[in-house]
Design an enzyme around this catalytic site. Structure first.
Site, PDB file in Angstrom:
ATOM      1  N   CYS A 115       0.811  -1.225   0.000  1.00  0.00           N
ATOM      2  CA  CYS A 115       0.000   0.000   0.000  1.00  0.00           C
ATOM      3  C   CYS A 115       0.843   1.273   0.000  1.00  0.00           C
ATOM      4  O   CYS A 115       0.336   2.363  -0.244  1.00  0.00           O
ATOM      5  CB  CYS A 115      -0.942   0.000   1.189  1.00  0.00           C
ATOM      6  N   HIS A 255      -3.532   6.813   2.834  1.00  0.00           N
ATOM      7  CA  HIS A 255      -3.912   5.556   2.195  1.00  0.00           C
ATOM      8  C   HIS A 255      -5.293   5.149   2.724  1.00  0.00           C
ATOM      9  O   HIS A 255      -5.567   5.247   3.908  1.00  0.00           O
ATOM     10  CB  HIS A 255      -2.861   4.492   2.513  1.00  0.00           C
ATOM     11  N   ASN A 285     -10.151  -0.661  -0.347  1.00  0.00           N
ATOM     12  CA  ASN A 285      -8.684  -0.572  -0.246  1.00  0.00           C
ATOM     13  C   ASN A 285      -8.062  -1.030  -1.564  1.00  0.00           C
ATOM     14  O   ASN A 285      -8.055  -2.221  -1.870  1.00  0.00           O
ATOM     15  CB  ASN A 285      -8.218  -1.451   0.922  1.00  0.00           C
TER      16      ASN A 285
HETATM   17  O1  UT7 Z   1      -3.840  -1.696   3.436  1.00  0.00           O
HETATM   18  C1  UT7 Z   1      -3.019  -2.018   4.502  1.00  0.00           C
HETATM   19  C2  UT7 Z   1      -3.240  -3.324   5.114  1.00  0.00           C
HETATM   20  N1  UT7 Z   1      -4.487  -3.642   5.729  1.00  0.00           N
HETATM   21  C3  UT7 Z   1      -5.130  -2.932   6.683  1.00  0.00           C
HETATM   22  O2  UT7 Z   1      -4.884  -1.810   6.940  1.00  0.00           O
HETATM   23  C4  UT7 Z   1      -6.188  -3.623   7.488  1.00  0.00           C
HETATM   24  C5  UT7 Z   1      -6.067  -3.283   8.944  1.00  0.00           C
HETATM   25  N2  UT7 Z   1      -7.086  -3.952   9.704  1.00  0.00           N
HETATM   26  C6  UT7 Z   1      -8.409  -3.642   9.665  1.00  0.00           C
HETATM   27  O3  UT7 Z   1      -8.803  -2.755   8.928  1.00  0.00           O
HETATM   28  C7  UT7 Z   1      -9.344  -4.364  10.588  1.00  0.00           C
HETATM   29  O4  UT7 Z   1      -8.588  -5.151  11.497  1.00  0.00           O
HETATM   30  C8  UT7 Z   1     -10.379  -5.268   9.835  1.00  0.00           C
HETATM   31  C9  UT7 Z   1     -11.379  -4.398   9.080  1.00  0.00           C
HETATM   32  C10 UT7 Z   1      -9.644  -6.190   8.876  1.00  0.00           C
HETATM   33  C11 UT7 Z   1     -11.140  -6.104  10.851  1.00  0.00           C
HETATM   34  O5  UT7 Z   1     -11.794  -5.263  11.782  1.00  0.00           O
HETATM   35  P1  UT7 Z   1     -11.662  -5.544  13.333  1.00  0.00           P
HETATM   36  O6  UT7 Z   1     -12.498  -4.543  14.003  1.00  0.00           O
HETATM   37  O7  UT7 Z   1     -10.202  -5.588  13.665  1.00  0.00           O
HETATM   38  O8  UT7 Z   1     -12.343  -6.961  13.480  1.00  0.00           O
HETATM   39  P2  UT7 Z   1     -11.718  -8.315  14.033  1.00  0.00           P
HETATM   40  O9  UT7 Z   1     -10.761  -8.882  13.059  1.00  0.00           O
HETATM   41  O10 UT7 Z   1     -11.267  -8.108  15.453  1.00  0.00           O
HETATM   42  O11 UT7 Z   1     -13.002  -9.222  14.062  1.00  0.00           O
HETATM   43  C12 UT7 Z   1     -14.107  -8.932  14.914  1.00  0.00           C
HETATM   44  C13 UT7 Z   1     -15.205  -9.918  14.606  1.00  0.00           C
HETATM   45  C14 UT7 Z   1     -14.731 -11.364  14.549  1.00  0.00           C
HETATM   46  O12 UT7 Z   1     -15.748 -12.183  15.089  1.00  0.00           O
HETATM   47  P3  UT7 Z   1     -15.656 -12.704  16.608  1.00  0.00           P
HETATM   48  O13 UT7 Z   1     -14.385 -13.484  16.673  1.00  0.00           O
HETATM   49  O14 UT7 Z   1     -15.626 -11.478  17.457  1.00  0.00           O
HETATM   50  O15 UT7 Z   1     -16.880 -13.534  16.740  1.00  0.00           O
HETATM   51  C15 UT7 Z   1     -14.616 -11.639  13.080  1.00  0.00           C
HETATM   52  O16 UT7 Z   1     -14.795 -12.990  12.755  1.00  0.00           O
HETATM   53  O17 UT7 Z   1     -15.755  -9.636  13.318  1.00  0.00           O
HETATM   54  C16 UT7 Z   1     -15.765 -10.820  12.538  1.00  0.00           C
HETATM   55  N3  UT7 Z   1     -15.616 -10.464  11.145  1.00  0.00           N
HETATM   56  C17 UT7 Z   1     -16.665 -10.180  10.352  1.00  0.00           C
HETATM   57  N4  UT7 Z   1     -17.981 -10.166  10.602  1.00  0.00           N
HETATM   58  C18 UT7 Z   1     -18.794  -9.821   9.587  1.00  0.00           C
HETATM   59  C19 UT7 Z   1     -14.483 -10.324  10.411  1.00  0.00           C
HETATM   60  N5  UT7 Z   1     -14.783  -9.958   9.158  1.00  0.00           N
HETATM   61  C20 UT7 Z   1     -16.136  -9.855   9.092  1.00  0.00           C
HETATM   62  C21 UT7 Z   1     -17.045  -9.518   8.080  1.00  0.00           C
HETATM   63  N6  UT7 Z   1     -18.358  -9.508   8.368  1.00  0.00           N
HETATM   64  N7  UT7 Z   1     -16.635  -9.172   6.823  1.00  0.00           N
END
Ligand code: UT7
Length: 328
Positions: A115, A255, A285
């Site tokens: 990125c 970004h 993204n």
């Molecule tokens: O471009 C540079 C590289 N990438 C990034 O910058 C990404 C950086 N990270 C993020 O943007 C965030 O960590 C995400 C958007 C990827 C995830 O958000 P989060 O608030 O960190 O969620 P999480 O991974 O802690 O997951 C929370 C919950 C989980 O369920 P449980 O374990 O709490 O039951 C996930 O399984 O949300 C669940 N989950 C979803 N639920 C519905 C993960 N993805 C989804 C989804 N829809 N698409």
């Protein structure tokens, strides 16, 4: 740090036609529009057509930027493409774009900084121009990430998308300059955001395909925390090097990875909403393409004018991060 006498002469971008909404994704994986909107800020994203590859997207964005700069393809000296979704491992996407444009006098290459690809390309091209060896450079951030997404992984397939943003750089005798930059890397976090197979470590086999190891795998939580810290740190460093404060900056273009990461940067810098450019809701993204696309939109919308001081900042897989302060 001494400013680099290079200006962004023009910008261009290309977004493929196909729109994939959060509602569409509800039919593909176990997710909701509400989750995607509140956790990421994304509402829709663009997907390239099956017969469109990264070099095609890059070519379209480059054509627009060159037309606006009134530079013919034969006149282009240097092409740098930032991408992690090249058409092939080699030839480079830069060489493919060179051929499509007919830029037969240009040297072409790719930069793999995920990125941060647009920013890394910008700095490298600026330094090469400043050395006096080249009289212009075409930098392009371009991605067809939809080819590298595991469409069964709801944690990533809702985020990544396709697009391209291009800029033409030329030496500057006037006010417009790259005032300062800061770039960084930390390979110890490489395992938190990667495409595991398909390289020399784990060449393609039937098993790697079945296990979906040719797609993006991400530890989102880990990346999120580092992203927030690194963007604050690198942006502060660039401002210090440039000798400016946030009050001097008319627009920050971060970004577009997650609205919550952008908001955290905005709050840290104590900037009002209108001073931080956001288009993540439309495009998701697009990795190396995101800053190039955002810069073009901001320029076309008249939000950036000549003489304005703007700030760019990014982080991504590698890990890599960076920032630049530009007198536009
Ligand atoms: O471009 C540079 C590289 N990438 C990034 O910058 C990404 C950086 N990270 C993020 O943007 C965030 O960590 C995400 C958007 C990827 C995830 O958000 P989060 O608030 O960190 O969620 P999480 O991974 O802690 O997951 C929370 C919950 C989980 O369920 P449980 O374990 O709490 O039951 C996930 O399984 O949300 C669940 N989950 C979803 N639920 C519905 C993960 N993805 C989804 C989804 N829809 N698409």
């Amino acid at each position: 740090m001494a400013a680099i006498n290079v200006m962004i002469k023009s910008t261009g971008s290309y977004l493929p036609e196909k729109v994939l909404s959060n509602k569409d994704l509800e039919n593909i994986v176990d997710t909701t529009d509400e989750w995607i909107t509140t956790r990421t800020g994304i509402k829709t994203r663009r997907l390239a057509a099956e017969d469109e590859a990264t070099s095609d997207l890059a070519f379209e964005a480059a054509k627009v930027a060159l037309q606006r700069a009134e530079i013919s393809p034969e006149e282009v000296d240097l092409i740098i493409v930032g991408t992690i979704s090249p058409d092939n491992f080699f030839p480079s996407t830069g060489c493919l774009v060179q051929n499509k444009l007919g830029a037969k006098n240009a040297v072409a290459m790719d930069i793999n900084a995920a990125c941060s690809g647009y920013l890394f390309s910008l700095v490298i091209a600026s330094r090469l121009l400043d050395g006096g060896n080249y009289k212009n450079a075409l930098i392009i951030g371009a991605e067809k990430l939809s080819s590298f997404v595991n469409w069964e992984d709801r944690a990533t397939c809702v985020l990544f998308a396709d697009g391209a943003g291009a800029s033409v750089l030329v030496p500057s005798n006037g006010e417009s300059r790259l005032l300062a930059f800061d770039l960084g890397s930390d390979g110890s976090y490489g395992k938190d955001l990667l495409v595991p197979a398909g390289g020399s470590r784990q060449p393609a086999t039937i098993e790697t395909v079945e296990q979906k190891l040719h797609s993006i795998v991400m530890n989102g939580n880990a990346i999120f925390k580092i992203a927030v810290n690194k963007m604050r740190e690198t942006f502060t460093k660039s401002m210090e090097k440039a000798g400016v404060t946030v009050d001097d900056i008319s627009l920050v273009i971060p970004h577009q990875a997650n609205l919550r990461i952008i908001e955290s940067l905005r709050n840290f810098l104590k900037l009002p909403k209108e001073k931080v450019f956001v288009n993540i809701e439309k495009y998701g993204n697009t990795s190396a393409a995101s800053i190039g696309i955002a810069l073009d939109e901001a320029h076309q919308q008249g939000i950036i004018k000549r003489g304005d001081i703007i700030g760019l900042t990014a982080f991504g897989g590698g890990l890599t991060w960076g920032s630049a302060i530009i007198k536009f």
